[in-house]
Scaffold this motif. Structure first.
Motif, PDB file in Angstrom:
ATOM      1  N   ASP A 188       5.609  -0.738 -10.155  1.00  0.00           N
ATOM      2  CA  ASP A 188       6.798  -0.695  -9.308  1.00  0.00           C
ATOM      3  C   ASP A 188       7.506   0.641  -9.540  1.00  0.00           C
ATOM      4  OD1 ASP A 188       9.315  -1.028  -8.110  1.00  0.00           O
ATOM      5  OD2 ASP A 188       9.265  -3.195  -8.450  1.00  0.00           O
ATOM      6  N   TYR A 189       7.723   1.390  -8.462  1.00  0.00           N
ATOM      7  CA  TYR A 189       8.362   2.702  -8.590  1.00  0.00           C
ATOM      8  C   TYR A 189       9.739   2.593  -9.241  1.00  0.00           C
ATOM      9  CZ  TYR A 189      11.179   1.489  -4.476  1.00  0.00           C
ATOM     10  OH  TYR A 189      12.045   0.876  -3.606  1.00  0.00           O
ATOM     11  N   LYS A 190      10.416   1.456  -9.067  1.00  0.00           N
ATOM     12  CA  LYS A 190      11.727   1.270  -9.698  1.00  0.00           C
ATOM     13  C   LYS A 190      11.588   1.182 -11.212  1.00  0.00           C
ATOM     14  CE  LYS A 190      12.521  -2.264  -6.918  1.00  0.00           C
ATOM     15  NZ  LYS A 190      11.566  -2.040  -5.823  1.00  0.00           N
ATOM     16  N   GLU A 191      10.522   0.545 -11.668  1.00  0.00           N
ATOM     17  CA  GLU A 191      10.263   0.478 -13.114  1.00  0.00           C
ATOM     18  C   GLU A 191       9.871   1.858 -13.651  1.00  0.00           C
ATOM     19  OE1 GLU A 191      10.745  -2.009 -15.203  1.00  0.00           O
ATOM     20  OE2 GLU A 191      11.563  -3.199 -13.548  1.00  0.00           O
ATOM     21  N   ALA A 197       1.427  -7.183  -6.401  1.00  0.00           N
ATOM     22  CA  ALA A 197       2.604  -7.031  -5.536  1.00  0.00           C
ATOM     23  C   ALA A 197       2.150  -6.929  -4.092  1.00  0.00           C
ATOM     24  CB  ALA A 197       3.380  -5.785  -5.933  1.00  0.00           C
ATOM     25  N   ASP A 236       5.550 -11.287  -5.805  1.00  0.00           N
ATOM     26  CA  ASP A 236       4.341 -11.288  -6.637  1.00  0.00           C
ATOM     27  C   ASP A 236       3.432 -12.435  -6.231  1.00  0.00           C
ATOM     28  OD1 ASP A 236       4.976  -9.089  -8.159  1.00  0.00           O
ATOM     29  OD2 ASP A 236       6.220 -10.266  -9.530  1.00  0.00           O
ATOM     30  N   ARG A 284       8.958  -6.833  -1.681  1.00  0.00           N
ATOM     31  CA  ARG A 284       7.713  -7.529  -1.975  1.00  0.00           C
ATOM     32  C   ARG A 284       7.942  -8.769  -2.830  1.00  0.00           C
ATOM     33  NH1 ARG A 284       7.261  -7.662  -7.745  1.00  0.00           N
ATOM     34  NH2 ARG A 284       8.295  -5.809  -8.542  1.00  0.00           N
ATOM     35  N   SER A 337       3.297   3.342  -3.857  1.00  0.00           N
ATOM     36  CA  SER A 337       4.035   2.400  -4.691  1.00  0.00           C
ATOM     37  C   SER A 337       5.352   2.011  -4.019  1.00  0.00           C
ATOM     38  CB  SER A 337       4.305   3.004  -6.079  1.00  0.00           C
ATOM     39  OG  SER A 337       5.133   2.158  -6.848  1.00  0.00           O
ATOM     40  N   HIS A 351       6.089  -1.876  -2.995  1.00  0.00           N
ATOM     41  CA  HIS A 351       6.995  -2.564  -3.906  1.00  0.00           C
ATOM     42  C   HIS A 351       8.455  -2.589  -3.473  1.00  0.00           C
ATOM     43  CE1 HIS A 351       4.032  -3.080  -7.184  1.00  0.00           C
ATOM     44  NE2 HIS A 351       3.562  -1.919  -6.777  1.00  0.00           N
ATOM     45  N   HIS A 352       8.820  -1.841  -2.429  1.00  0.00           N
ATOM     46  CA  HIS A 352      10.248  -1.799  -2.112  1.00  0.00           C
ATOM     47  C   HIS A 352      10.743  -3.110  -1.542  1.00  0.00           C
ATOM     48  CE1 HIS A 352       9.160  -1.149   2.167  1.00  0.00           C
ATOM     49  NE2 HIS A 352      10.382  -1.527   2.419  1.00  0.00           N
ATOM     50  N   THR A 386      -0.032   2.656  -7.859  1.00  0.00           N
ATOM     51  CA  THR A 386       0.383   1.687  -6.841  1.00  0.00           C
ATOM     52  C   THR A 386       0.594   0.293  -7.427  1.00  0.00           C
ATOM     53  OG1 THR A 386      -1.920   1.173  -6.228  1.00  0.00           O
ATOM     54  CG2 THR A 386      -0.813   2.922  -4.994  1.00  0.00           C
ATOM     55  N   ASN A 396       3.257  -6.695   0.036  1.00  0.00           N
ATOM     56  CA  ASN A 396       4.328  -6.362   0.962  1.00  0.00           C
ATOM     57  C   ASN A 396       4.639  -7.554   1.833  1.00  0.00           C
ATOM     58  OD1 ASN A 396       5.830  -5.006   3.136  1.00  0.00           O
ATOM     59  ND2 ASN A 396       5.160  -3.158   2.049  1.00  0.00           N
TER      60      ASN A 396
END
Length: 386
Positions: free
Chosen positions: A68-71, A382, A377, A375, A368, A372-373, A65, A384
């Protein structure tokens, strides 16, 4: 003080209802496993093994979590390559498991300290990442309707399906196929391709029956709707499971004091047939409670998918939803004598260290997406912004 501040910030940023549902399901599953006798030759009880897997799984989920799921998806090729290596390694060097009815699977590997591990479970999580990335890239390029690229998507899914089939684990192959269907449909692949797939499968079923399926698999299918024709062999497991569930009545015969569970009359009741242990001990109310908790968990997974603004994140959520949904339906179908026995466990309830830990990794991946979709910092964490 700084640690507790970060814990508080994490609590604010995460999906608290999703966590609550997960914890309730975990506690329920552990309670049931605590009631099931452990064979004397086992070094650890089912409860202890599951608890250790949960600790590993939850630790992994929390770690995921923070990423970042994109990373994570940017390294899809590393994830896919590692999973491919694991499946090939298992196919070559895996620990064979044979059964009296013809089962011959090589789906586990020996790992020092841990014991045995089933790589296909980790590959399901890897597939969530790689296939979601594939779908997202096609959408960006406007190729989701392209015949060539839809075929390439199918080939992507066929790799793990074929490898676990060669391992003799067709239950896992079915789950991979279901994940593929859910994710492709959720991404908006045109319906004509699904009709084409259905037609192809209809044509291929007789071929699979004659040349691919083992004799024990055919027997399991044929016996499903006529268990009494072979009550001491192929029909035995489902007859006993059905009897245990029915004997529980409305409220059950009680935890730790149900004779069929205590005498292990249902084989592998700690795993594939855990639902029979719930039914005997806690009755219809206990069965409905387990199904309701899983249903609410799945509903919330879809809610996260719906609120996610990119296809990558929503595909991860829908793939996880498809994995849990298909496993739950197939497992309940087995236990209620609606479907043939196919070695599929009930998510978060059935004993199985690798399966349980990897399910929690999938849970962390969905969180995650939530965290992170959309968000910003804040203090390195991260948060929401919704």
């Amino acid at each position: 003080m700084g640690i507790w501040k970060n814990v508080y910030r994490y609590f604010l940023s995460t999906d608290k209802l999703y966590w609550l549902l997960m914890l309730l399901i975990s506690a329920y599953g552990l309670l049931i496993l605590k009631t099931i006798p452990t064979p004397p030759d086992n070094s650890r009880s089912y409860f202890t093994t599951q608890f250790i897997a949960m600790v590993i799984g939850y630790s992994g989920a929390i770690f995921i979590t923070f990423l970042d799921y994109k990373e994570i998806s940017n390294y899809w090729y590393v994830v896919a390559g590692f999973c491919f290596f694991l499946l090939i390694f298992t196919l070559k060097f895996g620990k064979p498991v044979t059964g009296a009815d013809g089962v011959n699977a090589r789906a586990w590997i020996s790992v020092p300290v841990i014991g045995t591990f089933q790589p296909s479970e980790l590959t399901k999580i890897g597939f969530l990442i790689s296939f979601s990335k594939h779908l997202n890239e096609l959408k960006i390029r406007g190729k989701l309707s392209s015949f060539l690229h839809v075929i390439l998507l199918a080939l992507h899914a066929l790799i793990p399906i074929a490898l676990v089939h060669l391992q003799g684990d067709d239950g896992a192959a079915i789950i991979f196929f279901c994940m593929f269907l859910f994710m492709a449909f959720g991404a908006g692949i045109p319906l004509r391709y699904f009709f084409g797939l259905a037609l192809s499968l209809f044509i291929l079923v007789p071929v699979a029956w004659k040349y691919i399926m083992s004799d024990y698999q055919k027997s399991r299918i044929l016996i499903t709707y006529n268990l009494d024709s072979d009550p001491l062999h192929y029909g035995y497991q489902q007859i006993q499971a059905r009897t245990s569930i029915g004997s529980g009545g409305l409220w059950g015969r009680g935890l730790f004091q149900s004779p069929r569970v205590n005498n292990c009359l249902v084989s592998v009741q700690q795993s594939d047939f855990i639902f029979s242990a719930i039914g005997e001990q806690l009755g219809l109310i206990g069965c409905l409670s387990a199904v309701l908790l899983l249903f609410l968990f799945l509903l919330h997974t879809l809610r996260i998918a719906k609120n996610t603004k990119d296809l990558l994140g929503s595909s991860i959520c829908i793939g996880f939803f498809g994995m849990i949904t298909s496993q739950m339906l197939f497992n309940l179908g087995m236990c209620l004598d609606l479907l043939p026995v196919m070695g599929i466990t009930l998510p978060f309830f059935s004993a199985g260290g690798s399966s349980a830990a990897c399910l929690y990794f999938g849970f962390g991946l969905v969180l995650s997406v939530y965290m992170h979709h959309d968000r910003f910092d804040y203090g390195g964490l991260a948060l929401n912004t919704k």
